[in-house]
Design a protein around this motif. Structure first.
Motif, PDB file in Angstrom:
ATOM      1  N   GLU A 173       0.861  -1.183   0.000  1.00  4.36           N
ATOM      2  CA  GLU A 173       0.000   0.000   0.000  1.00  4.36           C
ATOM      3  C   GLU A 173       0.890   1.224   0.000  1.00  4.36           C
ATOM      4  O   GLU A 173       0.494   2.307   0.387  1.00  4.36           O
ATOM      5  CB  GLU A 173      -0.915   0.013   1.223  1.00  4.36           C
ATOM      6  CG  GLU A 173      -1.877  -1.143   1.252  1.00  4.36           C
ATOM      7  CD  GLU A 173      -3.296  -0.775   0.834  1.00  4.36           C
ATOM      8  OE1 GLU A 173      -3.542   0.385   0.469  1.00  4.36           O
ATOM      9  OE2 GLU A 173      -4.141  -1.670   0.879  1.00  4.36           O
ATOM     10  N   SER A 195      -3.297  -2.895   5.231  1.00  5.94           N
ATOM     11  CA  SER A 195      -4.761  -2.852   5.197  1.00  5.94           C
ATOM     12  C   SER A 195      -5.195  -4.259   4.814  1.00  5.94           C
ATOM     13  O   SER A 195      -4.376  -5.048   4.347  1.00  5.94           O
ATOM     14  CB  SER A 195      -5.260  -1.839   4.174  1.00  5.94           C
ATOM     15  OG  SER A 195      -5.369  -2.450   2.900  1.00  5.94           O
ATOM     16  N   GLN A 197      -6.598  -5.239   2.325  1.00  2.00           N
ATOM     17  CA  GLN A 197      -6.953  -5.130   0.913  1.00  2.00           C
ATOM     18  C   GLN A 197      -7.162  -6.470   0.198  1.00  2.00           C
ATOM     19  O   GLN A 197      -8.228  -6.721  -0.355  1.00  2.00           O
ATOM     20  CB  GLN A 197      -5.895  -4.311   0.172  1.00  2.00           C
ATOM     21  CG  GLN A 197      -6.255  -3.986  -1.267  1.00  2.00           C
ATOM     22  CD  GLN A 197      -7.534  -3.178  -1.394  1.00  2.00           C
ATOM     23  OE1 GLN A 197      -7.808  -2.318  -0.568  1.00  2.00           O
ATOM     24  NE2 GLN A 197      -8.340  -3.489  -2.385  1.00  2.00           N
ATOM     25  N   LYS A 200     -10.103  -8.579   1.605  1.00  2.00           N
ATOM     26  CA  LYS A 200     -11.483  -8.172   1.314  1.00  2.00           C
ATOM     27  C   LYS A 200     -11.830  -8.487  -0.128  1.00  2.00           C
ATOM     28  O   LYS A 200     -12.965  -8.813  -0.443  1.00  2.00           O
ATOM     29  CB  LYS A 200     -11.746  -6.718   1.701  1.00  2.00           C
ATOM     30  CG  LYS A 200     -11.004  -5.634   0.972  1.00  2.00           C
ATOM     31  CD  LYS A 200     -11.492  -4.270   1.475  1.00  2.00           C
ATOM     32  CE  LYS A 200     -10.725  -3.105   0.889  1.00  2.00           C
ATOM     33  NZ  LYS A 200     -11.288  -1.813   1.256  1.00  2.00           N
ATOM     34  N   ARG A 219       1.488   0.528   9.372  1.00  2.00           N
ATOM     35  CA  ARG A 219       2.382   1.028   8.329  1.00  2.00           C
ATOM     36  C   ARG A 219       3.607   1.649   8.976  1.00  2.00           C
ATOM     37  O   ARG A 219       3.484   2.497   9.866  1.00  2.00           O
ATOM     38  CB  ARG A 219       1.672   2.063   7.450  1.00  2.00           C
ATOM     39  CG  ARG A 219       0.496   1.437   6.710  1.00  2.00           C
ATOM     40  CD  ARG A 219      -0.199   2.366   5.746  1.00  2.00           C
ATOM     41  NE  ARG A 219      -1.430   1.708   5.295  1.00  2.00           N
ATOM     42  CZ  ARG A 219      -2.336   2.220   4.491  1.00  2.00           C
ATOM     43  NH1 ARG A 219      -2.145   3.437   4.011  1.00  2.00           N
ATOM     44  NH2 ARG A 219      -3.415   1.545   4.147  1.00  2.00           N
ATOM     45  N   GLN A 233      -8.982   1.589  10.522  1.00  2.49           N
ATOM     46  CA  GLN A 233      -9.768   1.931   9.328  1.00  2.49           C
ATOM     47  C   GLN A 233     -11.178   1.370   9.452  1.00  2.49           C
ATOM     48  O   GLN A 233     -11.387   0.340  10.090  1.00  2.49           O
ATOM     49  CB  GLN A 233      -9.150   1.288   8.082  1.00  2.49           C
ATOM     50  CG  GLN A 233      -7.917   1.962   7.542  1.00  2.49           C
ATOM     51  CD  GLN A 233      -7.505   1.412   6.175  1.00  2.49           C
ATOM     52  OE1 GLN A 233      -7.935   0.320   5.768  1.00  2.49           O
ATOM     53  NE2 GLN A 233      -6.689   2.152   5.457  1.00  2.49           N
ATOM     54  N   HIS A 445      -2.708   4.473  -6.060  1.00  2.92           N
ATOM     55  CA  HIS A 445      -3.557   4.002  -4.966  1.00  2.92           C
ATOM     56  C   HIS A 445      -2.993   2.669  -4.459  1.00  2.92           C
ATOM     57  O   HIS A 445      -2.352   2.626  -3.439  1.00  2.92           O
ATOM     58  CB  HIS A 445      -4.990   3.902  -5.459  1.00  2.92           C
ATOM     59  CG  HIS A 445      -5.975   3.625  -4.384  1.00  2.92           C
ATOM     60  ND1 HIS A 445      -5.963   4.286  -3.182  1.00  2.92           N
ATOM     61  CD2 HIS A 445      -6.996   2.743  -4.316  1.00  2.92           C
ATOM     62  CE1 HIS A 445      -6.935   3.818  -2.418  1.00  2.92           C
ATOM     63  NE2 HIS A 445      -7.564   2.876  -3.077  1.00  2.92           N
ATOM     64  N   HIS A 446      -3.249   1.597  -5.138  1.00  7.28           N
ATOM     65  CA  HIS A 446      -2.546   0.337  -4.920  1.00  7.28           C
ATOM     66  C   HIS A 446      -2.700  -0.498  -6.180  1.00  7.28           C
ATOM     67  O   HIS A 446      -3.495  -0.156  -7.046  1.00  7.28           O
ATOM     68  CB  HIS A 446      -3.024  -0.370  -3.648  1.00  7.28           C
ATOM     69  CG  HIS A 446      -4.503  -0.537  -3.538  1.00  7.28           C
ATOM     70  ND1 HIS A 446      -5.259  -1.181  -4.488  1.00  7.28           N
ATOM     71  CD2 HIS A 446      -5.371  -0.115  -2.607  1.00  7.28           C
ATOM     72  CE1 HIS A 446      -6.523  -1.165  -4.121  1.00  7.28           C
ATOM     73  NE2 HIS A 446      -6.627  -0.506  -2.995  1.00  7.28           N
ATOM     74  N   GLY A 482     -10.518   6.673   1.111  1.00 12.88           N
ATOM     75  CA  GLY A 482     -10.155   6.498  -0.289  1.00 12.88           C
ATOM     76  C   GLY A 482     -10.384   5.068  -0.700  1.00 12.88           C
ATOM     77  O   GLY A 482     -10.386   4.158   0.137  1.00 12.88           O
ATOM     78  N   GLY A 483     -10.617   4.885  -1.981  1.00  8.45           N
ATOM     79  CA  GLY A 483     -10.822   3.527  -2.466  1.00  8.45           C
ATOM     80  C   GLY A 483     -10.856   3.502  -3.969  1.00  8.45           C
ATOM     81  O   GLY A 483     -10.496   4.490  -4.627  1.00  8.45           O
ATOM     82  N   ARG A 486     -11.946  -2.286  -8.399  1.00  7.27           N
ATOM     83  CA  ARG A 486     -10.767  -3.136  -8.528  1.00  7.27           C
ATOM     84  C   ARG A 486     -10.696  -3.809  -9.884  1.00  7.27           C
ATOM     85  O   ARG A 486     -11.703  -3.968 -10.566  1.00  7.27           O
ATOM     86  CB  ARG A 486     -10.769  -4.238  -7.465  1.00  7.27           C
ATOM     87  CG  ARG A 486     -11.314  -3.848  -6.113  1.00  7.27           C
ATOM     88  CD  ARG A 486     -10.517  -2.758  -5.437  1.00  7.27           C
ATOM     89  NE  ARG A 486     -11.081  -2.496  -4.101  1.00  7.27           N
ATOM     90  CZ  ARG A 486     -10.752  -1.491  -3.337  1.00  7.27           C
ATOM     91  NH1 ARG A 486      -9.894  -0.580  -3.765  1.00  7.27           N
ATOM     92  NH2 ARG A 486     -11.284  -1.341  -2.151  1.00  7.27           N
ATOM     93  N   ILE A 528     -13.722   0.906  -0.348  1.00  9.84           N
ATOM     94  CA  ILE A 528     -13.197   2.155   0.197  1.00  9.84           C
ATOM     95  C   ILE A 528     -12.755   1.887   1.632  1.00  9.84           C
ATOM     96  O   ILE A 528     -13.221   0.925   2.256  1.00  9.84           O
ATOM     97  CB  ILE A 528     -14.295   3.247   0.162  1.00  9.84           C
ATOM     98  CG1 ILE A 528     -13.717   4.638   0.435  1.00  9.84           C
ATOM     99  CG2 ILE A 528     -15.417   2.935   1.142  1.00  9.84           C
ATOM    100  CD1 ILE A 528     -14.693   5.770   0.091  1.00  9.84           C
ATOM    101  N   ALA A 529     -11.856   2.691   2.131  1.00  6.05           N
ATOM    102  CA  ALA A 529     -11.519   2.601   3.550  1.00  6.05           C
ATOM    103  C   ALA A 529     -11.443   4.014   4.110  1.00  6.05           C
ATOM    104  O   ALA A 529     -10.924   4.923   3.460  1.00  6.05           O
ATOM    105  CB  ALA A 529     -10.189   1.887   3.745  1.00  6.05           C
TER     106      ALA A 529
HETATM  107  N1  ASP Z   1      -6.887  -0.476   1.093  1.00  4.12           N
HETATM  108  C1  ASP Z   1      -7.075   0.880   0.707  1.00  4.12           C
HETATM  109  C2  ASP Z   1      -6.363   1.802   1.704  1.00  4.12           C
HETATM  110  O1  ASP Z   1      -6.039   1.389   2.792  1.00  4.12           O
HETATM  111  C3  ASP Z   1      -8.493   1.304   0.651  1.00  4.12           C
HETATM  112  C4  ASP Z   1      -9.259   0.666  -0.446  1.00  4.12           C
HETATM  113  O2  ASP Z   1      -8.807   0.694  -1.591  1.00  4.12           O
HETATM  114  O3  ASP Z   1     -10.358   0.168  -0.161  1.00  4.12           O
HETATM  115  O4  ASP Z   1      -6.162   2.946   1.421  1.00  4.12           O
END
Ligand code: ASP
Length: 587
Positions: A173, A195, A197, A200, A219, A233, A445-446, A482-483, A486, A528-529
């Motif tokens: 992340e 997270s 991520q 989920k 982190r 979160q 973002h990721h 943010g999110g 996917r 989103i988180a």
């Molecule tokens: N995992 C992402 C974050 O921690 C949030 C997401 O994309 O749902 O920012």
């Protein structure tokens, strides 16, 4: 039974009742034949009285009570002569008939009052005492309310809370992982989740189409007031959704929280802005829109007049500070020094004063005449009495610098009202971010964020231009969530890993499990988180998330109360088959 009532509970209606209370001694006072003790627990304060005439022995005992002693008092509720309107129990007191000292207490190192005399460091060291104070107690109550209301809202929409593991494999992340050595698997490490991520997303493949979790994330980053190495979160994911479904569902959550926690109702939808627009107008992907002072790009107007600084600049931005033409030389010098600090890094600051008499006074009078400066004023919507501030340089840098200056001016001019809340969705973030240092792209973002389908064909030709289905929610200039939608297709996901510079083998080793899962029926999904601690601090009107965490770390990532991190025993290292390189343990 230790107690019949709590200390915030008794009223005049209880007069004559025999009660037993427990708590801590807030303070005591001897007034002639009477001794008064303020008894405190988390619910409030109740006054106890001891009477020398009627029970000298008990009164003597009361006089031995020190601050923060834990006691039990039995007595009868009586009407007070001197009523205290400031506390809910202020009309009564307890005529004590029996007193038990449950535990003596050492004198606390600072006063347990709303305004304490203890410094930050000391209070962190004795956090368990600091938590007895009302301001912190109220913060934790607020936090509890936010989590409770989150759960109510999510439950009402059939989201289910599912826990995901803390001992995992690294999820990228963008920060460093905290790692945990495995004893049973010699030489191998777990990572603590930045997270949940990937989990989920796996849950979406498993069919739990509405998931959420109020969850700790870890982190290993440098810390600031609004960052902690472990933080919480509200993590959410949904299947069979498009971006719009997510925005609406979670705008609903944020509105619900504002309503239930702050009693603030938002009549309108939250405004939305693209990332590109936010950067152009505010130089920030989380603009504080409580005030204007928007950017004006001035290149066309100011270049080609012989002023080398502007002529060589990629971008020239002006902002207008209302009613600031009266700034003195000293104030302007101070402002210039402020933008020149290494943290901001501007070379200099150009100003134009729009005088009340219609003339202009600028720091570049040599290059621009009155007519030209009038055009600047027009472009920057500056009127008589206003001050125009101009920065120039490379596009990204000057935007960032101007963002800082704008926020600084907003603070100086009192435009950032803490009682006003202005949420803003920022949409269409770039998919990738170029990193000059490593000379490669990083996921903005990721790596699981989906490119916008309409930008898909740029992926091979101009990857930096590809926009993502990614969104952030900012409130008052703070990113609170943010999110993204996917990627749920194996081939797009592996293309993405390519772009990020993973070899096939690396991608397989790190994310094989996810790509594999996508081959067994992955629904379209997104999520989103929200930064839970940040949301709490915004609701509480503070900049520091630390005040909303029961046991936070300090700026060096230390818990000074329990003294962590700390060295571990040689035995433990052996068991883990670890040896420290160049051990130089502090302390
Ligand atoms: N995992 C992402 C974050 O921690 C949030 C997401 O994309 O749902 O920012």
């Amino acid at each position: 039974m230790y107690r019949t009532h709590k200390n915030g509970e008794l009223r005049l209606a209880n007069k004559g009742e025999k009660v037993t209370l427990c708590g801590w001694v807030q303070k005591s006072r001897d007034l002639g034949g009477l001794t008064f003790v303020d008894l405190r627990d988390r619910y409030g304060i109740t006054q106890l009285v001891f009477n020398m005439d009627t029970n000298a022995e008990l009164c003597e005992k009361a006089r031995t009570l020190g601050r923060e002693f834990v006691i039990q008092a039995e007595g009868v509720v009586a009407e007070r002569e001197n009523k205290n309107k400031n506390i809910p129990t202020g009309e009564i007191e307890i005529d004590v008939t029996q007193l038990t000292i449950l535990k003596e207490a050492k004198l606390p190192p600072f006063t347990i009052e709303d305004e304490t005399d203890g410094g930050e460091e000391l209070r962190m060291q004795y956090r368990f005492l600091d938590l007895r104070r009302n301001p912190l107690k109220n913060n934790l109550l607020l936090r509890n309310k936010v989590s409770l209301e989150t759960r109510k809202y999510m439950d009402s929409l059939e989201f289910i809370e599912i826990e995901t593991p803390y001992l995992i494999k690294s999820t990228p992340e963008g920060a460093r992982d905290f790692v945990v050595p495995s004893r049973m698997n010699e030489g191998e490490f777990y990572a603590l989740p930045q997270s949940p991520q990937t989990f989920k997303q796996l849950l979406m493949v498993s069919g739990y189409d509405r998931y959420y979790q109020i969850v700790k994330c870890f982190r290993d980053e440098d810390l600031r007031a609004d960052r902690q190495p472990e933080f919480t979160q509200i993590d959410c994911e949904m299947a069979f959704v498009e971006q719009e479904d997510i925005l609406q569902t979670f705008e609903g959550l944020v509105k619900h929280l504002f309503k239930t926690v702050k009693d603030i109702e938002f009549e309108h939808d939250f405004p939305r802005m693209t990332y590109a627009e936010a950067m152009k107008r505010y130089g920030s992907d989380k603009p504080d829109i409580r005030f204007g002072m928007e950017f004006n790009e001035m290149n066309k107007l100011v270049q080609g007049k012989g002023f080398q600084v502007f002529d060589s600049a990629e971008l020239i931005i002006g902002i207008t500070a209302k009613d600031c033409a009266g700034y003195s030389r000293k104030q302007l010098d101070k402002l210039t020094k402020w933008v020149q600090r290494p943290q901001i890094g501007a070379k200099g600051l150009i100003y134009v004063k729009c005088n009340e008499d219609g003339t202009y006074k600028s720091s570049v009078d040599k290059f621009y005449n009155q007519e030209e400066l009038a055009k600047w004023a027009e472009l920057c919507q500056a009127e008589k009495g206003d001050l125009i501030l101009v920065l120039s340089g490379e596009t990204d840098k000057v935007r960032t610098q101007m963002n800082e200056l704008r926020l600084h001016m907003g603070n100086e001019l009192g435009l950032r009202n803490p009682n006003e809340f202005k949420p803003l969705w920022v949409l269409d973030f770039p998919l990738l971010e170029w990193d000059e240092e490593t000379k490669r792209y990083h996921a903005m973002h990721h790596p699981f964020t989906s490119p916008k389908p309409e930008d898909m064909d740029l992926i091979d030709t101009d990857p930096g231009k590809v926009r993502a289905n990614a969104y952030d929610l900012a409130i008052n200039g703070v990113e609170v969530g943010g999110g993204s939608i996917r990627i749920h297709d194996k081939s797009v996901q592996s293309r993405m890993f390519d772009l990020l510079g993973f070899t096939k083998e690396e991608a397989e080793a790190q994310f094989g499990f996810l790509m594999n899962a996508f081959e067994y029926g992955a629904p379209p999904h997104g999520g989103i988180a929200f930064g839970f601690d940040r949301l709490c601090s915004i609701f509480g009107g503070s900049d520091s998330i630390r005040d909303y965490i029961a046991f936070p770390k300090n700026n060096s990532g230390r818990d000074v109360m329990i003294d962590a991190p700390s060295p571990i025993a040689e035995e433990q290292l052996k068991e883990l088959n670890l040896r420290l390189r160049e051990v130089e343990v502090k302390g």
